[in-house]
Design an enzyme around this catalytic site. Sequence first.
Site, PDB file in Angstrom:
ATOM      1  N   ARG A 120       0.838  -1.207   0.000  1.00  0.00           N
ATOM      2  CA  ARG A 120       0.000   0.000   0.000  1.00  0.00           C
ATOM      3  C   ARG A 120       0.873   1.258   0.000  1.00  0.00           C
ATOM      4  O   ARG A 120       0.590   2.229  -0.700  1.00  0.00           O
ATOM      5  CB  ARG A 120      -0.948  -0.013   1.202  1.00  0.00           C
ATOM      6  CG  ARG A 120      -1.953   1.124   1.165  1.00  0.00           C
ATOM      7  CD  ARG A 120      -3.064   0.953   2.181  1.00  0.00           C
ATOM      8  NE  ARG A 120      -2.586   1.106   3.551  1.00  0.00           N
ATOM      9  CZ  ARG A 120      -3.343   0.939   4.636  1.00  0.00           C
ATOM     10  NH1 ARG A 120      -4.607   0.595   4.510  1.00  0.00           N
ATOM     11  NH2 ARG A 120      -2.848   1.096   5.837  1.00  0.00           N
ATOM     12  N   HIS A 138       9.519  18.325  -8.200  1.00  0.00           N
ATOM     13  CA  HIS A 138      10.733  17.817  -8.866  1.00  0.00           C
ATOM     14  C   HIS A 138      12.013  18.401  -8.274  1.00  0.00           C
ATOM     15  O   HIS A 138      13.101  17.895  -8.512  1.00  0.00           O
ATOM     16  CB  HIS A 138      10.664  18.058 -10.383  1.00  0.00           C
ATOM     17  CG  HIS A 138      10.735  19.502 -10.759  1.00  0.00           C
ATOM     18  ND1 HIS A 138       9.626  20.322 -10.752  1.00  0.00           N
ATOM     19  CD2 HIS A 138      11.785  20.267 -11.127  1.00  0.00           C
ATOM     20  CE1 HIS A 138       9.994  21.541 -11.111  1.00  0.00           C
ATOM     21  NE2 HIS A 138      11.305  21.538 -11.341  1.00  0.00           N
ATOM     22  N   LYS A 173      -2.638   6.870   1.108  1.00  0.00           N
ATOM     23  CA  LYS A 173      -2.535   7.175   2.538  1.00  0.00           C
ATOM     24  C   LYS A 173      -1.500   8.288   2.675  1.00  0.00           C
ATOM     25  O   LYS A 173      -0.326   8.042   2.984  1.00  0.00           O
ATOM     26  CB  LYS A 173      -2.150   5.919   3.323  1.00  0.00           C
ATOM     27  CG  LYS A 173      -2.449   6.041   4.812  1.00  0.00           C
ATOM     28  CD  LYS A 173      -2.468   4.673   5.479  1.00  0.00           C
ATOM     29  CE  LYS A 173      -2.457   4.771   6.978  1.00  0.00           C
ATOM     30  NZ  LYS A 173      -3.625   5.412   7.576  1.00  0.00           N
ATOM     31  N   GLU A 204     -16.478   5.951   5.154  1.00  0.00           N
ATOM     32  CA  GLU A 204     -15.729   5.291   6.222  1.00  0.00           C
ATOM     33  C   GLU A 204     -15.699   6.238   7.415  1.00  0.00           C
ATOM     34  O   GLU A 204     -16.332   7.294   7.377  1.00  0.00           O
ATOM     35  CB  GLU A 204     -14.311   4.959   5.746  1.00  0.00           C
ATOM     36  CG  GLU A 204     -13.528   6.196   5.292  1.00  0.00           C
ATOM     37  CD  GLU A 204     -12.114   5.896   4.820  1.00  0.00           C
ATOM     38  OE1 GLU A 204     -11.545   4.876   5.223  1.00  0.00           O
ATOM     39  OE2 GLU A 204     -11.587   6.716   4.052  1.00  0.00           O
TER      40      GLU A 204
HETATM   41  N1  PMP Z   1      -9.539   4.583   6.871  1.00  0.00           N
HETATM   42  C1  PMP Z   1      -8.706   5.580   7.193  1.00  0.00           C
HETATM   43  C2  PMP Z   1      -9.036   6.957   6.731  1.00  0.00           C
HETATM   44  C3  PMP Z   1      -7.542   5.317   7.923  1.00  0.00           C
HETATM   45  O1  PMP Z   1      -6.706   6.304   8.239  1.00  0.00           O
HETATM   46  C4  PMP Z   1      -7.272   3.998   8.336  1.00  0.00           C
HETATM   47  C5  PMP Z   1      -6.014   3.680   9.106  1.00  0.00           C
HETATM   48  N2  PMP Z   1      -5.951   4.314  10.344  1.00  0.00           N
HETATM   49  C6  PMP Z   1      -8.194   2.989   8.015  1.00  0.00           C
HETATM   50  C7  PMP Z   1      -9.316   3.321   7.271  1.00  0.00           C
HETATM   51  C8  PMP Z   1      -7.959   1.564   8.439  1.00  0.00           C
HETATM   52  O2  PMP Z   1      -6.904   1.022   7.674  1.00  0.00           O
HETATM   53  P1  PMP Z   1      -5.992  -0.161   8.237  1.00  0.00           P
HETATM   54  O3  PMP Z   1      -6.907  -1.277   8.572  1.00  0.00           O
HETATM   55  O4  PMP Z   1      -5.090  -0.480   7.099  1.00  0.00           O
HETATM   56  O5  PMP Z   1      -5.272   0.350   9.431  1.00  0.00           O
END
Ligand code: PMP
Length: 283
Positions: free
Chosen positions: A50, A103, A149, A182
């Site tokens: 990731r 860059h 991320k 989420e």
């Molecule tokens: N969504 C967000 C926005 C996150 O920052 C995270 C991680 N803290 C997750 C979901 C969960 O991801 P993971 O299970 O890979 O920790």
Amino acid sequence: MQIYITGKFFDKENAKISVFDHGFLFGDGIFEGMRSYNGKVFRLREHMIRLWNSAKALMIDIPMTIEEMESATYETLKINNIQDGYIRLIVTRGIGTLGLDAHLCKEPQVVIIADHLALYPKEFYETGLDIVTASTVRTNPAMVSPQIKSLNYLNNILAKIEGHLAGCVEVLMLNTKGEVAECSGDNIFVVSNGKLHTPPTEAGILEGITRQTVIEIAGEMGIPVREVPMTRYDIFAADECFLTGSAAELIPVVKLDGRPIGNGKPGTMTMKLLDRFHEETRK
Ligand code: PMP
């Protein structure tokens, strides 16, 4: 505490990054949050993949291989004598000018911090979370994909502030279509009629590694899983609800926007999945 920065270890007081680093100036960088159980990093390779995909999307050239990053992660745990802990891995764009030009940043920096874990208090797992929906909408994937991320977490932070003002430790975020995306730092699942539902990637989510693990273990347990678009109604009307994240693992949600979910207590399937998840972390 010893912190790894691009090949060397520094004391906490001396672990510093330049104020000209674009990670600091613009949130131009990426990160991972991982957990180690009994000295082993859970789903390490998945986190690496990731991270590398986030780097590719942002055109950041990580100055080491996946294998080297994995060794540096274990070295950081070892030097800090941590068996069960939390690891934060950060890659910044590196030092540049005050302008946006990526860059001109020639040396991305890699930081690894290993610490003891500050989990949600144990009682939250027993009583479940009461959460609210934020009015801050999750970033539309057509702008910057939530699959990256990145170090720019303002979208999530603004939502989390709303949650805090409402007395909640987590907060639900919807996407620009009004669908469930989420939470500010966790993915979301519901249990309805014995089936597990979670929003798909296209809803604009970070593809959580815990989420993926839960999908896999549910499959092994014979629980049907569907990645489907959801609205808040699907949570209000669900039998159970829980969140997933590397730090939180699986945590039950018992109330959303004042509506009790199911019988208002952590659900039996949620707890079964949490037990099974714990087994997975001990493997
Ligand atoms: N969504 C967000 C926005 C996150 O920052 C995270 C991680 N803290 C997750 C979901 C969960 O991801 P993971 O299970 O890979 O920790």
